[in-house]
Enzyme design. Structure first.
Site, PDB file in Angstrom:
ATOM      1  N   LYS C  12      -1.320   1.909  13.497  1.00  0.00           N
ATOM      2  CA  LYS C  12      -0.003   1.688  13.894  1.00  0.00           C
ATOM      3  C   LYS C  12       0.580   0.627  12.858  1.00  0.00           C
ATOM      4  O   LYS C  12       0.077  -0.536  13.060  1.00  0.00           O
ATOM      5  CB  LYS C  12       0.588   1.371  15.339  1.00  0.00           C
ATOM      6  CG  LYS C  12       1.940   1.481  15.651  1.00  0.00           C
ATOM      7  CD  LYS C  12       2.121   3.123  15.769  1.00  0.00           C
ATOM      8  CE  LYS C  12       3.584   3.325  16.646  1.00  0.00           C
ATOM      9  NZ  LYS C  12       3.431   4.890  17.061  1.00  0.00           N
ATOM     10  N   THR C  57      -1.678   6.108  18.436  1.00  0.00           N
ATOM     11  CA  THR C  57      -0.908   4.734  18.009  1.00  0.00           C
ATOM     12  C   THR C  57       0.052   4.160  18.738  1.00  0.00           C
ATOM     13  O   THR C  57       0.145   2.933  18.721  1.00  0.00           O
ATOM     14  CB  THR C  57      -0.383   5.030  16.478  1.00  0.00           C
ATOM     15  OG1 THR C  57       0.549   6.064  16.540  1.00  0.00           O
ATOM     16  CG2 THR C  57      -1.756   5.692  15.330  1.00  0.00           C
ATOM     17  N   HIS C 242       8.403 -13.916 -15.571  1.00  0.00           N
ATOM     18  CA  HIS C 242       8.619 -14.348 -16.932  1.00  0.00           C
ATOM     19  C   HIS C 242      10.124 -15.078 -16.961  1.00  0.00           C
ATOM     20  O   HIS C 242      11.068 -14.451 -16.588  1.00  0.00           O
ATOM     21  CB  HIS C 242       8.660 -13.329 -17.808  1.00  0.00           C
ATOM     22  CG  HIS C 242       7.146 -12.735 -17.827  1.00  0.00           C
ATOM     23  ND1 HIS C 242       6.287 -13.265 -18.311  1.00  0.00           N
ATOM     24  CD2 HIS C 242       6.768 -11.603 -17.798  1.00  0.00           C
ATOM     25  CE1 HIS C 242       4.960 -12.313 -18.360  1.00  0.00           C
ATOM     26  NE2 HIS C 242       5.359 -11.481 -17.631  1.00  0.00           N
TER      27      HIS C 242
END
Lengths: 277, 277, 277, 277
Positions: C12, C57, C242
């Protein structure tokens, strides 16, 4: 006891290459997001700040763009192989190069030669790894949402003190499929193979009489291996996009598997590789 | 000088309703994300903490689910009208109700009666507003990526000390279209109209000889108004998905409009309403 | 040759537990997003649709909530250990359990006993794995944006036909740090250790005279290992955010390392583990 | 009946300007994401493809960078005013210019002169609009997560057939605040004012005895207007980040307002402007 550099890699991500071919009256668009990773002997850079073995990630980006001009780009796996082999062959410090590509398909609007829409439902991926043992290709499909409104059950599971789920012989099953499959060699019609795999996965999903998402996953992977001998194994990642039956009794209504709420969190995740043995 | 409550509204967002119709052998899926907003006289709640006029947002959610059971949901605009009219008619404090729906289409896998894939390229939206003057419907398409590889220029523009862009008579044009159009009444075949508008917008985009994204926007909106008398105006939001020609001269290569980099930021945004006068 | 089940796991994700402790006058909030994965013998479920070894789950989610009530939750690592050990100990089919936690810190507003703001700059993570060999704990920091405006160079790197980057002895260095470090045992003051690691990483980043992001990465990891004997290795993932010097010459202006554009794509990624040897 | 151009605007979004000031030993970073929108007479561009009145969005970007070099950038509102006034004053077709800025704060690491971390919890926004009537400034705070563990009720609300929510005199209240407030003139210490507003909003949230999120919203807005005469009105957008009490009875446990699940969808949204009258 000292301190040392362990596993490491570096590269450029998010190089978004678009190649437009207008040589024929019917234009075509190639649209790839590319990630590059290099491994090798970079101890001196990390430990001593000696950059002589380091190719800047900016150079990786430049190589992508230059390569896209000097030859036809071909299919994602072709281009990945060209790039990865180049890095390993020409940069002395590099022993492994991995290139990942994510291809967005642009579909012609009607018959128009130069106008397109993107079709997000057929995004595919490729990963090429070149190392001391050779070239390894994995292809994939990502983020394909699929839904099954019958032939899906989940019952007879393990129970304990924390079980609240009711078993069911009829539930909605939905997932956002990410599939990746490996090839045994590199002499493949990549696009044709990927297209065939997509059809096999969808067909297996549609026709399976499912006892669980695990059960359907294995059926999908097996179908690919049975029908595509060029593929050595299939990895499937299937998050369970839960559709919960809404309790309508507070409003005096029944709900015979008709009205659902789709929830995003929490969600189950089922993940497995189906292999040949 | 005192302090008072100005414009205010509240509601529930992200109600994700999925209705599965299995009455016929060929199943169908309705998948809508729904937002509701109510306006009216809520001064007492804000100023004095008196909630007697406030309908909880939880009730709005429950109304969505109950309504999805008591009648066929119909097309997004139908369901939005039912909901919005209900809130204005039954809650004394409410003078305006707005319902937005975002519909994800599920497309049958082959001929299979109960298995589907989502097609993200035809997501459509609807917004219904019910107020003292009546019911107002806006429909739309969202996040449709489109690309034109010819017949697109941008030249002869205003220049000043900060201009660096070169004029061009041949550039790539790509955008992620969001279109919304208003209807003059509510007795419309919503899905058929939306589908027709989508085709008109795509066709106008494909065939236009474009001097700018503004120019194409107006052509697209005009085409809709010319062909669909039920529509009173069209709003188009067209971010400019820049594709920059890559400078390959550092690598000794030319680039005759072939290799591009797709960039996400910064990006231009063109937005306008095309109206009848 | 047949078809078999390879590596697999399930569980889960996105269980968002919030525990509010109001026993003392000064309330506290525990806010964790939890992912659980189980491995073991699930062949029958995948291959035959036999779910008797499968814990739903949903049960994993329930276990989280029940455990949060029966004992004080403690620090993320404590709770992860309790959960993971429980799954391995009580579910016969399970041989490995992994629990990941992402902790959002809530900081008191002034001295107020029951009002808080979230501080996204100190999100930390923990991963506990319990398997046949014992319990393994990794802790981490995620998404911490850091910036260095001096003492950063990148020069003397490998060049080839695709090099365009100019070497520099003075550049901006920015990254969004994700750090994870492993512990040698489980008898640790987790919060104190994580807080100390965070300070060490920031201090090493700030004071390093950098020849490259790789160079700084190694200095940061080394500093942790030198000062924290409880830690066995450190993994750092440092995307290069950057900041490009803007060319102002078209406007008749110089730009002595003052005006930059921050770009999101493409971006470099530097990743390494610093280990003891 | 003909077809005409209605309301329209265009501009550049996502210009990410970073200015590094290294003149003093203690460096500073200015980090702004900037959106620009222009309105005016662009009929010829839309209808006839005549671009002579159109300033390219590329020029808008260039103007941002050049302006960042020619003078100190100042506070977000200062820079927005400079930009917006420039566009209206120098481009003949432009009658309205709107500049939005989103400022990420970089906080010094300890006492270090040139190393920083971003603090996402104090992101602030500014919007400057220059039109025929003058210059209008709105400032704001965005995405500030706040949580109240006591003194929050929601009861005595309107009920109907679709009500399921139970009234409560003790619930968790959490939201992700977006606040925007307008100034009556432009001669303001912007940073100091924004910082004071932030403190007032947090303090009002913390100390309020809340009958609803609407009630607290009004208290927060009122507190700002009472204490900051330079501000004319305050708009607050408060999504209700629901924390649902978990039902632990299936596990034989009580839950005295201790264990909650944080859910993301659906969610309530409360929005209002508090004004002077």
């Amino acid at each position: 006891m000292g301190i040392a550099l362990g596993a490491n890699r570096y590269g450029k991500s998010g190089v978004h290459l678009v190649v437009v071919d207008r040589d024929a009256p019917q234009h075509t668009i190639t649209d790839w997001q590319i990630d590059i990773r290099l491994e090798g002997d970079f101890d001196a850079a990390h430990i001593h700040g000696d950059n002589r073995a380091v190719v800047p990630t900016d150079t990786m980006r430049g190589t992508v763009f230059a390569f896209a001009r000097t030859q036809p780009v071909g299919q994602p796996e072709d281009f990945g192989l060209r790039l990865a082999r180049h890095f390993v062959a020409t940069i002395p410090s590099v022993t492994v190069a991995t290139v990942r590509l994510r291809a967005t398909p642009w579909v012609r609007i009607g018959e128009h030669p130069s106008a397109f829409t993107a079709d997000a439902s057929v995004v595919r991926t490729a990963e090429v790894r070149v190392d001391g043992e050779g070239s390894h290709v994995t292809a994939g499909i990502t983020d394909l949402r699929i839904f099954k409104t019958s032939d899906s059950a989940f019952a007879d599971f393990h129970t304990d003190d924390f079980t609240t789920l009711d078993p069911t012989d009829d539930r909605m099953m939905a997932t956002v499929m990410t599939a990746e499959w490996r090839y045994g060699d590199t002499d493949i019609e990549w696009d044709a193979s990927a297209s065939a795999v997509r059809d096999i996965l969808l067909s297996a999903f549609a026709t399976h009489d499912s006892a669980s998402l695990q059960h359907t996953l294995f059926a999908m992977g097996s179908a690919v291996l049975e029908q595509r001998p060029e593929i050595t194994d299939v990895h499937l990642l299937l998050p369970n996009a839960h559709h919960l039956l809404v309790d309508l009794t507070p409003y005096g209504l029944d709900n015979p598997n008709r009205v659902f709420v789709s929830t995003t969190e929490p969600y189950g995740v089922i993940e497995a590789t189906v292999v040949r043995d």
